[in-house]
Design a protein around this motif. Structure first.
Motif, mmCIF file in Angstrom:
data_model
loop_
_atom_site.group_PDB
_atom_site.id
_atom_site.type_symbol
_atom_site.label_atom_id
_atom_site.label_comp_id
_atom_site.label_asym_id
_atom_site.label_seq_id
_atom_site.Cartn_x
_atom_site.Cartn_y
_atom_site.Cartn_z
ATOM 1 N N THR A 68 -45.312 -39.516 -32.606
ATOM 2 C CA THR A 68 -44.419 -40.086 -31.598
ATOM 3 C C THR A 68 -43.680 -41.285 -32.172
ATOM 4 O O THR A 68 -44.300 -42.266 -32.566
ATOM 5 N N PRO A 69 -42.338 -41.225 -32.252
ATOM 6 C CA PRO A 69 -41.584 -42.375 -32.732
ATOM 7 C C PRO A 69 -41.852 -43.612 -31.879
ATOM 8 O O PRO A 69 -41.964 -43.522 -30.655
ATOM 9 N N SER A 70 -41.942 -44.764 -32.520
ATOM 10 C CA SER A 70 -42.274 -45.994 -31.794
ATOM 11 C C SER A 70 -41.199 -46.389 -30.790
ATOM 12 O O SER A 70 -41.477 -47.073 -29.813
ATOM 13 N N ALA A 71 -39.972 -45.945 -31.031
ATOM 14 C CA ALA A 71 -38.868 -46.351 -30.157
ATOM 15 C C ALA A 71 -38.603 -45.360 -29.027
ATOM 16 O O ALA A 71 -37.615 -45.489 -28.313
ATOM 17 N N SER A 72 -39.465 -44.368 -28.858
ATOM 18 C CA SER A 72 -39.215 -43.360 -27.832
ATOM 19 C C SER A 72 -39.326 -43.967 -26.438
ATOM 20 O O SER A 72 -40.153 -44.829 -26.180
ATOM 21 N N GLY A 73 -38.467 -43.495 -25.528
ATOM 22 C CA GLY A 73 -38.471 -44.007 -24.164
ATOM 23 C C GLY A 73 -39.279 -43.124 -23.244
ATOM 24 O O GLY A 73 -39.959 -42.199 -23.675
ATOM 25 N N GLY A 74 -39.190 -43.386 -21.957
ATOM 26 C CA GLY A 74 -39.925 -42.600 -20.972
ATOM 27 C C GLY A 74 -39.115 -41.424 -20.484
ATOM 28 O O GLY A 74 -38.034 -41.121 -21.004
ATOM 29 N N PRO A 75 -39.618 -40.719 -19.456
ATOM 30 C CA PRO A 75 -38.928 -39.534 -18.927
ATOM 31 C C PRO A 75 -37.492 -39.800 -18.486
ATOM 32 O O PRO A 75 -36.612 -38.965 -18.717
ATOM 33 N N GLU A 76 -37.250 -40.953 -17.838
ATOM 34 C CA GLU A 76 -35.894 -41.244 -17.362
ATOM 35 C C GLU A 76 -34.923 -41.433 -18.518
ATOM 36 O O GLU A 76 -33.771 -40.992 -18.455
ATOM 37 N N THR A 77 -35.389 -42.104 -19.576
ATOM 38 C CA THR A 77 -34.534 -42.296 -20.755
ATOM 39 C C THR A 77 -34.211 -40.962 -21.399
ATOM 40 O O THR A 77 -33.057 -40.686 -21.755
ATOM 41 N N TRP A 78 -35.227 -40.128 -21.557
ATOM 42 C CA TRP A 78 -35.026 -38.797 -22.123
ATOM 43 C C TRP A 78 -34.043 -38.000 -21.273
ATOM 44 O O TRP A 78 -33.097 -37.383 -21.795
ATOM 45 N N ALA A 79 -34.242 -37.996 -19.967
ATOM 46 C CA ALA A 79 -33.403 -37.212 -19.074
ATOM 47 C C ALA A 79 -31.952 -37.678 -19.119
ATOM 48 O O ALA A 79 -31.031 -36.850 -19.141
ATOM 49 N N ARG A 80 -31.736 -38.968 -19.151
ATOM 50 C CA ARG A 80 -30.375 -39.496 -19.202
ATOM 51 C C ARG A 80 -29.683 -39.073 -20.497
ATOM 52 O O ARG A 80 -28.518 -38.652 -20.494
ATOM 53 N N GLU A 81 -30.404 -39.153 -21.597
ATOM 54 C CA GLU A 81 -29.834 -38.790 -22.894
ATOM 55 C C GLU A 81 -29.443 -37.307 -22.927
ATOM 56 O O GLU A 81 -28.366 -36.947 -23.401
ATOM 57 N N VAL A 82 -30.306 -36.462 -22.381
ATOM 58 C CA VAL A 82 -30.042 -35.025 -22.386
ATOM 59 C C VAL A 82 -28.964 -34.662 -21.370
ATOM 60 O O VAL A 82 -28.065 -33.859 -21.645
ATOM 61 N N PHE A 83 -29.019 -35.273 -20.192
ATOM 62 C CA PHE A 83 -28.035 -34.955 -19.152
ATOM 63 C C PHE A 83 -26.625 -35.338 -19.577
ATOM 64 O O PHE A 83 -25.667 -34.607 -19.294
ATOM 65 N N ASP A 84 -26.455 -36.470 -20.222
ATOM 66 C CA ASP A 84 -25.123 -36.890 -20.658
ATOM 67 C C ASP A 84 -24.497 -35.852 -21.579
ATOM 68 O O ASP A 84 -23.287 -35.576 -21.516
ATOM 69 N N VAL A 85 -25.303 -35.273 -22.436
ATOM 70 C CA VAL A 85 -24.803 -34.222 -23.328
ATOM 71 C C VAL A 85 -24.448 -32.973 -22.523
ATOM 72 O O VAL A 85 -23.400 -32.348 -22.731
ATOM 73 N N ALA A 86 -25.321 -32.599 -21.586
ATOM 74 C CA ALA A 86 -25.070 -31.426 -20.757
ATOM 75 C C ALA A 86 -23.789 -31.589 -19.936
ATOM 76 O O ALA A 86 -23.022 -30.628 -19.770
ATOM 77 N N LYS A 87 -23.553 -32.791 -19.445
ATOM 78 C CA LYS A 87 -22.351 -33.035 -18.643
ATOM 79 C C LYS A 87 -21.092 -32.892 -19.483
ATOM 80 O O LYS A 87 -20.080 -32.336 -19.025
ATOM 81 N N ASP A 88 -21.136 -33.367 -20.716
ATOM 82 C CA ASP A 88 -19.985 -33.187 -21.606
ATOM 83 C C ASP A 88 -19.725 -31.704 -21.882
ATOM 84 O O ASP A 88 -18.568 -31.270 -21.945
ATOM 85 N N LEU A 89 -20.779 -30.930 -22.047
ATOM 86 C CA LEU A 89 -20.624 -29.495 -22.251
ATOM 87 C C LEU A 89 -20.010 -28.832 -21.029
ATOM 88 O O LEU A 89 -19.134 -27.969 -21.133
ATOM 89 N N GLU A 90 -20.459 -29.249 -19.852
ATOM 90 C CA GLU A 90 -19.952 -28.668 -18.612
ATOM 91 C C GLU A 90 -18.465 -28.957 -18.421
ATOM 92 O O GLU A 90 -17.728 -28.144 -17.858
ATOM 93 N N LYS A 91 -18.004 -30.083 -18.922
ATOM 94 C CA LYS A 91 -16.605 -30.482 -18.761
ATOM 95 C C LYS A 91 -15.689 -29.886 -19.828
ATOM 96 O O LYS A 91 -14.467 -29.942 -19.693
ATOM 97 N N ALA A 92 -16.245 -29.352 -20.900
ATOM 98 C CA ALA A 92 -15.430 -28.857 -22.008
ATOM 99 C C ALA A 92 -14.524 -27.712 -21.551
ATOM 100 O O ALA A 92 -14.917 -26.865 -20.748
ATOM 101 N N VAL A 93 -13.306 -27.695 -22.071
ATOM 102 C CA VAL A 93 -12.326 -26.675 -21.693
ATOM 103 C C VAL A 93 -11.725 -26.026 -22.937
ATOM 104 O O VAL A 93 -11.787 -26.571 -24.034
#
Length: 403
Positions: free
Chosen positions: A343-368
């Protein structure tokens, strides 16, 4: 009444094996704990229910690395008993969706490499005939100087043999479910995941082509034929790959005696393997089992490359029927030899993980596309190893908040 538009982002569940481990089950076996489908199916069902309760729209079966062969070997059972256990893997999540009145089932298929020891999901070093004849995952494996024609001849012969062998490997497992109508009707997606080499992508597509032809003959007439002409037996499928260290596992086609590091397969080559040729084209492509830190650059490359592919194909230029499927791991690093996580020492909790993944998913959803139409036909986003209920719950909140 105006019909509701389908949601553009769907939530997938999280890891199964690592969640079992967290709950105290022994997963240090060749089957990673999936033998619970035989000994304690309620334990698997409870995890499916908890993912649904956390907000998952799609849950995957606990069949990732299972085959009739390794089940028979591990549990000392007959092939028919092994087939029944595999089909329990579909019955259990389906019953969970019925009890909670939500969710769909994706049938999990790991790569051939998941049956090897040590596992080869991140390396793709397959023995012949499933891979090259030397210790590399690239074709051709040639010693000494060779002409371009010699390289292409060897590549074509050896690679075609690997594609055939891998197609048969996946087809044998597919038939266990597909030829049993009661099980097959419960499946919406087939998830071919952590596929580390392009010849396996091509083998999977060939297997699906053969399977669909067989099922047309079996279910396209008689008692199983739909009254409304719906070919219910043709299932959607996705093929996703890991990108350890931010790179595809497979090396480029190079001469064996090269003194430099082999360049890795590009995203362009990955997408070409997914959509070119006459075999069945997947309904989804993307990334799984990869550290979230690599996702922004990787998904931008997928988007820009697919935009170029569509613009060069007028028949597909107005949009795509490909969904992007994204389920990274929880940020830890897995050692396939010791079968342990760091486990990397700088890893965050579930909310941090979710935000990081969701931001990428949102960019994919907006792609045209260059024509202004949605590039991806939707986004399926969830988690892989070391992501669990809290990560999916946090991800669900973000998806709901954006809709």
């Amino acid at each position: 009444m105006e019909q509701a538009q389908p949601r553009r982002i769907l939530v997938l569940d999280g890891g199964m094996g690592t969640t079992l481990e967290t709950l105290g089950f022994d997963v240090n076996t060749p089957l990673w704990g999936s033998e619970l489908l035989s000994s304690d199916p309620d334990a698997i069902r409870d995890i499916h229910k908890r993912y649904l309760a956390a907000g998952a729209d799609i849950i995957e079966t606990a069949t990732y690395q299972l085959t009739p062969g390794n089940l028979c070997q591990r549990l000392s059972c007959s092939e028919e008993q092994a087939a029944q256990i595999l089909r329990v893997g579909v019955d259990v999540p389906h019953s969970a969706t019925l009890s909670l009145a939500r969710g769909r089932v994706a049938l999990s298929f790991g790569p051939f490499g998941s049956t090897l020891s040590p596992g080869q999901e991140y390396g793709g070093l397959y023995p012949p005939p499933y891979g090259p004849s030397t210790s590399t995952n690239a074709f051709p494996a040639i010693s000494g100087p060779s002409s371009p024609a010699e390289i292409e001849d060897m590549k074509g012969t050896e690679e075609e043999s690997a594609i055939k062998a891998l197609a048969q490997f996946h087809l044998d497992k597919l038939r266990v479910f597909a030829l049993h109508a009661e099980s097959w009707e419960k499946v919406e997606w087939i998830a071919f995941e952590t596929i580390p080499v392009l010849h396996e992508v091509r083998g999977i597509r060939r297997a699906m082509t053969i399977l669909n032809q067989e099922l047309d003959g079996k279910y396209g007439k008689g008692d199983h034929k739909s009254d409304v002409g719906d070919t219910w037996w043709i299932k959607k499928f996705w093929i996703v790959s890991p990108f350890p260290s931010g790179q595809h596992p497979q090396s480029q086609y190079v001469v064996e005696d090269s003194s430099t590091d082999r360049p890795h397969v590009t995203v362009e080559q990955v997408l070409s393997a997914m959509v070119e040729g006459d075999d069945a084209v997947p309904n989804g492509t993307g990334i799984n089992c990869t550290n979230p830190s690599y996702l922004p650059s990787l998904t931008k490359s997928f988007t820009s490359t697919y935009q170029s592919i569509l613009s060069s194909q007028p028949s597909r230029s107005l949009g795509s029927n490909l969904q992007f499927v994204l389920y990274p791991d929880g940020g830890q690093v897995y050692d396939t030899i010791s079968r342990t996580w760091s486990t990397p020492s700088a890893s965050g909790g579930p909310e941090t993980w979710a935000r990081e993944v969701f931001d990428v998913a949102k960019d994919l959803e907006k792609a045209v596309t260059k024509a202004g139409e949605p590039l991806w036909d939707g986004v399926i986003v969830g988690g892989c190893c070391k992501s669990s209920f809290e990560e999916i719950r946090a991800l669900r909140k973000l998806v709901d908040g954006a809709s």
